[in-house]
Scaffold this motif. Structure first.
Motif, PDB file in Angstrom:
ATOM      1  N   THR B 101       0.823  -1.225   0.000  1.00 42.13           N
ATOM      2  CA  THR B 101       0.000   0.000   0.000  1.00 42.13           C
ATOM      3  C   THR B 101       0.847   1.261   0.000  1.00 42.13           C
ATOM      4  OG1 THR B 101      -0.123  -0.059   2.402  1.00 42.13           O
ATOM      5  CG2 THR B 101      -1.935  -1.120   1.215  1.00 42.13           C
ATOM      6  N   GLY B 102       2.143   1.177   0.259  1.00 37.91           N
ATOM      7  CA  GLY B 102       2.993   2.371   0.249  1.00 37.91           C
ATOM      8  C   GLY B 102       4.454   2.007   0.303  1.00 37.91           C
ATOM      9  N   VAL B 103       5.269   2.878  -0.239  1.00 36.98           N
ATOM     10  CA  VAL B 103       6.718   2.653  -0.230  1.00 36.98           C
ATOM     11  C   VAL B 103       7.383   3.975   0.142  1.00 36.98           C
ATOM     12  CG1 VAL B 103       8.719   2.068  -1.645  1.00 36.98           C
ATOM     13  CG2 VAL B 103       6.577   0.883  -2.031  1.00 36.98           C
ATOM     14  N   ARG B 104       8.380   3.910   1.026  1.00 36.51           N
ATOM     15  CA  ARG B 104       9.060   5.153   1.438  1.00 36.51           C
ATOM     16  C   ARG B 104      10.555   4.864   1.558  1.00 36.51           C
ATOM     17  NH1 ARG B 104      10.331   7.336   6.486  1.00 36.51           N
ATOM     18  NH2 ARG B 104       9.278   5.596   7.556  1.00 36.51           N
ATOM     19  N   VAL B 105      11.355   5.710   0.885  1.00 39.34           N
ATOM     20  CA  VAL B 105      12.805   5.572   0.983  1.00 39.34           C
ATOM     21  C   VAL B 105      13.251   6.376   2.200  1.00 39.34           C
ATOM     22  CG1 VAL B 105      15.015   6.086  -0.141  1.00 39.34           C
ATOM     23  CG2 VAL B 105      13.070   5.284  -1.498  1.00 39.34           C
ATOM     24  N   VAL B 106      14.018   5.746   3.049  1.00 46.31           N
ATOM     25  CA  VAL B 106      14.541   6.449   4.231  1.00 46.31           C
ATOM     26  C   VAL B 106      15.734   7.281   3.773  1.00 46.31           C
ATOM     27  CG1 VAL B 106      15.491   6.193   6.548  1.00 46.31           C
ATOM     28  CG2 VAL B 106      13.788   4.561   5.723  1.00 46.31           C
ATOM     29  N   ASP B 107      15.569   8.604   3.833  1.00 46.07           N
ATOM     30  CA  ASP B 107      16.622   9.479   3.294  1.00 46.07           C
ATOM     31  C   ASP B 107      17.850   9.487   4.212  1.00 46.07           C
ATOM     32  OD1 ASP B 107      16.142  11.231   5.420  1.00 46.07           O
ATOM     33  OD2 ASP B 107      14.522  12.235   4.310  1.00 46.07           O
ATOM     34  N   PRO B 108      18.982  10.044   3.757  1.00 46.74           N
ATOM     35  CA  PRO B 108      20.224  10.001   4.563  1.00 46.74           C
ATOM     36  C   PRO B 108      20.054  10.646   5.934  1.00 46.74           C
ATOM     37  CG  PRO B 108      20.708  10.643   2.309  1.00 46.74           C
ATOM     38  CD  PRO B 108      19.214  10.614   2.419  1.00 46.74           C
ATOM     39  N   ASP B 109      19.287  11.745   6.013  1.00 49.69           N
ATOM     40  CA  ASP B 109      19.108  12.399   7.315  1.00 49.69           C
ATOM     41  C   ASP B 109      18.375  11.474   8.289  1.00 49.69           C
ATOM     42  OD1 ASP B 109      20.383  14.579   6.390  1.00 49.69           O
ATOM     43  OD2 ASP B 109      18.549  15.735   5.918  1.00 49.69           O
ATOM     44  N   ALA B 110      17.294  10.853   7.775  1.00 49.54           N
ATOM     45  CA  ALA B 110      16.531   9.940   8.641  1.00 49.54           C
ATOM     46  C   ALA B 110      17.392   8.759   9.054  1.00 49.54           C
ATOM     47  CB  ALA B 110      15.275   9.469   7.917  1.00 49.54           C
ATOM     48  N   THR B 111      18.219   8.267   8.123  1.00 50.59           N
ATOM     49  CA  THR B 111      19.123   7.155   8.443  1.00 50.59           C
ATOM     50  C   THR B 111      20.107   7.569   9.532  1.00 50.59           C
ATOM     51  OG1 THR B 111      18.942   6.450   6.138  1.00 50.59           O
ATOM     52  CG2 THR B 111      20.715   5.466   7.438  1.00 50.59           C
ATOM     53  N   ALA B 112      20.608   8.809   9.422  1.00 50.49           N
ATOM     54  CA  ALA B 112      21.553   9.314  10.422  1.00 50.49           C
ATOM     55  C   ALA B 112      20.863   9.412  11.787  1.00 50.49           C
ATOM     56  CB  ALA B 112      22.073  10.689   9.993  1.00 50.49           C
ATOM     57  N   ARG B 113      19.599   9.840  11.772  1.00 51.20           N
ATOM     58  CA  ARG B 113      18.865   9.945  13.055  1.00 51.20           C
ATOM     59  C   ARG B 113      18.657   8.556  13.677  1.00 51.20           C
ATOM     60  NH1 ARG B 113      15.921  13.903  10.441  1.00 51.20           N
ATOM     61  NH2 ARG B 113      14.200  12.475   9.990  1.00 51.20           N
ATOM     62  N   LEU B 114      18.402   7.580  12.798  1.00 44.69           N
ATOM     63  CA  LEU B 114      18.232   6.206  13.300  1.00 44.69           C
ATOM     64  C   LEU B 114      19.499   5.705  13.995  1.00 44.69           C
ATOM     65  CD1 LEU B 114      16.353   4.279  10.436  1.00 44.69           C
ATOM     66  CD2 LEU B 114      15.564   4.607  12.774  1.00 44.69           C
ATOM     67  N   LEU B 115      20.650   6.111  13.433  1.00 45.87           N
ATOM     68  CA  LEU B 115      21.917   5.608  13.971  1.00 45.87           C
ATOM     69  C   LEU B 115      22.516   6.503  15.052  1.00 45.87           C
ATOM     70  CD1 LEU B 115      23.501   4.420  10.590  1.00 45.87           C
ATOM     71  CD2 LEU B 115      22.603   2.977  12.426  1.00 45.87           C
ATOM     72  N   GLU B 116      21.875   7.643  15.247  1.00 42.43           N
ATOM     73  CA  GLU B 116      22.426   8.635  16.179  1.00 42.43           C
ATOM     74  C   GLU B 116      22.698   8.060  17.574  1.00 42.43           C
ATOM     75  OE1 GLU B 116      20.861  12.753  15.715  1.00 42.43           O
ATOM     76  OE2 GLU B 116      20.527  12.535  17.878  1.00 42.43           O
ATOM     77  N   PRO B 117      21.804   7.196  18.118  1.00 38.91           N
ATOM     78  CA  PRO B 117      22.090   6.669  19.467  1.00 38.91           C
ATOM     79  C   PRO B 117      23.393   5.882  19.539  1.00 38.91           C
ATOM     80  CG  PRO B 117      19.807   6.263  18.847  1.00 38.91           C
ATOM     81  CD  PRO B 117      20.499   6.768  17.613  1.00 38.91           C
ATOM     82  N   TRP B 118      23.827   5.316  18.410  1.00 35.78           N
ATOM     83  CA  TRP B 118      25.060   4.501  18.439  1.00 35.78           C
ATOM     84  C   TRP B 118      26.288   5.278  17.934  1.00 35.78           C
ATOM     85  CZ3 TRP B 118      20.310   2.648  16.997  1.00 35.78           C
ATOM     86  CH2 TRP B 118      19.772   1.623  17.794  1.00 35.78           C
ATOM     87  N   LEU B 119      26.052   6.117  16.928  1.00 38.47           N
ATOM     88  CA  LEU B 119      27.216   6.766  16.287  1.00 38.47           C
ATOM     89  C   LEU B 119      27.376   8.234  16.677  1.00 38.47           C
ATOM     90  CD1 LEU B 119      26.837   5.292  12.664  1.00 38.47           C
ATOM     91  CD2 LEU B 119      28.201   4.429  14.550  1.00 38.47           C
ATOM     92  N   GLY B 120      26.368   8.787  17.303  1.00 37.07           N
ATOM     93  CA  GLY B 120      26.445  10.201  17.683  1.00 37.07           C
ATOM     94  C   GLY B 120      26.085  11.108  16.523  1.00 37.07           C
TER      95      GLY B 120
END
Lengths: 247, 323
Positions: B101-120
């Motif tokens: 029903t939908g497709v969404r590409v996780v952009d680089p900023d969102a990817t960075a936010r996802l990894l922020e807890p581990w990578l800062g």
């Protein structure tokens, strides 16, 4: 028997008069043949009891305390089954009666318990009417009869009173009225004068005699010698589980 | 006797008028408030247990649905590989599959936010081989054929890896089912405890009614009549107690529901909502509460019925006692 004063004056309540005017057959209402009864594995408390209870008969059942009077009464009002012998009630063998047949037969047997067994939360009127009410009859159909009977036993003014406020004699008369309201063929009374003074005992005895004149077979269990001397009636004396009959 | 005769005999006029006869089973003495209280408390606890099980079942169902509603596609960056073009083509391929029903590409900023807890913060993701994600929203009622989607993605030759969350969904489903089964076991124990306490309390309340049963029996009442009188009496007591317990439970749930709404967006309420969802047991929960109340009232009535029948059997059986 000569007519009683109440009979001569036409004071018997219609509720009793209308029933006993019907003709009855001559067979005994109750017959015991070699009846024995024991509780559990204990010794026999009644042994080889044989007697007939004719219609319209009057008898005292006497004997020392513990002789088995109450047990014999319990056999008579179908509360117990004999362990041996034959008990025939209204022509039916007690042992062959099913539980569903018992209520209709019990309605033909009025019982006055030694401890009255009135229900304290009901008025005297409701207590006396109870046998009719449990048959599903509407109060309007029996109200007049109950009032008439209560007046006959001298409780016309006390019909609204609950048993706890009645005297011993009044309770006794209420219990008698309850036993009579179904117009029974047999009346069984267990020590009916045990809790009353001699004048009231005589009055209650007259009540039983009048009921007997109307056609009810009466059995009074008592060890009151003075009471028995007042009436020339059959005496059934229980002793050591055996019954002697003095006609 | 006619009314005129009654009147002349001086009989109280109130006797002649119709009046309700006293109940055969006295309302105040047989049973009484203690039995109503026992029934109310046990019904309340049973209904709370039922409501809690309903809540857990609904929440577990929501977890399952939410997790099963999404799938993710990972694409690993490689040297000389246009990752953005690959993501776009993958999204197009996935969206063409039936049940998506939908497709969404996780952009680089969102990817960075996802990894922020581990990578800062401030990490350059281009310097790291961090996979990029395509979120695929699926129809939970008619889910896509994941094997078909996986084949379509492989045909693109982009190295896309489809994760349909089946492992997580299976684990969650297993956990949710275990939770519901444990809840149902607790509910069964609670209902059994309620049934037993109500039955024993009813028998206790009836212990003072022996003389009434005996008198009715000896004046020629049929067993059916006597049992019916007591059944009606105790059914009413049961309905009063169970009704009070059920209403109290419903009020408790409504109270919790209002509390969570009033405290919405506070840490405590958010934590409760995350764990239990909304405190709303729904129509099936309320129907369950009504059913529990009716069953408890029925148990009360049936216990009185069987107690009367057993008592009457005892009366007619000679016992080892002499009178």
């Amino acid at each position: 028997m000569v007519p009683s004063s109440a009979e001569r004056m036409g004071l018997f309540p219609g509720v009793l008069r209308k029933t006993f005017s019907t003709a009855k057959v001559a067979s005994p209402v109750i017959r015991f043949e070699n009846v024995g009864l024991r509780y559990g594995m204990g010794p026999e408390v009644l042994r080889d009891i044989s007697f007939d209870l004719p219609q319209r008969s009057f008898q005292f059942l006497s004997g020392p305390s513990g002789a088995g009077k109450t047990t014999l009464l319990r056999l008579l009002f179908l509360s117990l089954k004999p362990t041996r012998g034959l008990v025939s009630i209204f022509g039916k063998d007690r042992l062959s009666l099913s539980r569903t047949e018992l209520p209709s037969l019990r309605r033909r047997i009025g019982v006055v318990f030694q401890d009255f067994r009135l229900l304290d939360h009901m008025s005297t009127f409701d207590n006396v009417a109870l046998p009719l009410r449990v048959r599903g009859r509407e109060e309007s159909s029996y109200r007049a009869d109950v009032i008439e009977l209560l007046k006959w036993v001298g409780l016309g003014e006390r019909m609204h009173a609950p048993p706890p406020v009645l005297s011993g004699g009044e309770k006794q008369r209420a219990a008698i009225a309850r036993a009579l309201i179904e117009q029974p063929d047999i009346l069984l009374a267990d020590e009916p004068t045990g809790n009353v003074d001699p004048p009231l005992a005589r009055r209650l005895l007259r009540l039983f005699i009048e009921m007997n004149r109307l056609g009810t077979a009466v059995v009074i269990a008592t060890h009151d010698q003075h009471l028995m001397e007042q009436v020339d009636a059959r005496r059934m004396i229980l002793s050591g589980g055996r019954l002697d009959i003095h006609d | 006797m006619t009314d005129a005769a009654l009147s002349s005999s001086g009989i109280n006029a109130s006797v002649r008028t119709s009046r309700a006869p006293a109940p055969i089973v006295p309302p105040a003495r047989i049973g009484g408030n203690a039995l109503v209280a026992v029934i109310a408390i046990m019904t309340f606890l049973s209904c709370l247990t039922l409501g809690a099980v309903t809540l857990v079942r609904d929440t577990a169902g929501q977890w399952e649905t939410q997790i099963a509603r999404e799938a993710t596609i990972q694409i690993q960056p490689r040297e000389g590989f246009d990752i953005e073009d690959a993501l776009t083509r993958t999204a197009l391929t996935a969206s063409a599959v039936k049940g998506v029903t939908g497709v969404r590409v996780v952009d680089p900023d969102a990817t960075a936010r996802l990894l922020e807890p581990w990578l800062g913060k401030g990490v350059d993701l281009n310097a790291l081989p961090v996979p990029r994600l395509v979120i695929v929203t699926i129809d939970p009622v008619n889910p896509p054929d994941f094997a078909e989607m996986r084949a379509a993605l492989d045909a693109q030759g982009l190295g896309a890896r489809l994760d349909d969350h089946r492992t997580w969904v299976d684990r969650l489903v297993g956990m949710a089912h275990s939770t519901v089964i444990a809840g149902l076991a607790v509910l069964a124990l609670m209902l059994a405890a309620t049934a037993l306490s109500v039955a024993f309390a009813t028998r206790g309340a009836m212990s003072g009614a022996g003389h009434i049963i005996e008198v009715l029996h000896f004046v020629g009442a049929e067993a059916r009549f006597i049992a019916g009188e007591f059944r009606r009496h105790f059914l009413w007591i049961g309905l009063k107690g169970a009704g009070a317990g059920g209403i109290a439970a419903v009020l408790a749930f409504l109270g919790f529901g209002i509390w969570t709404k009033v405290n919405m967006a506070t840490p405590g309420a958010d934590q409760s909502a995350a764990l239990f969802g909304q405190f709303h047991i729904g129509a099936s929960g309320y129907a369950g509460v009504a059913l529990v109340a009716l069953v408890v009232a029925g148990i009360t009535a049936l216990t009185s019925h069987f107690t009367v029948v057993a008592f009457l059997s005892d009366i007619d059986v000679p016992r080892n006692e002499q009178s």
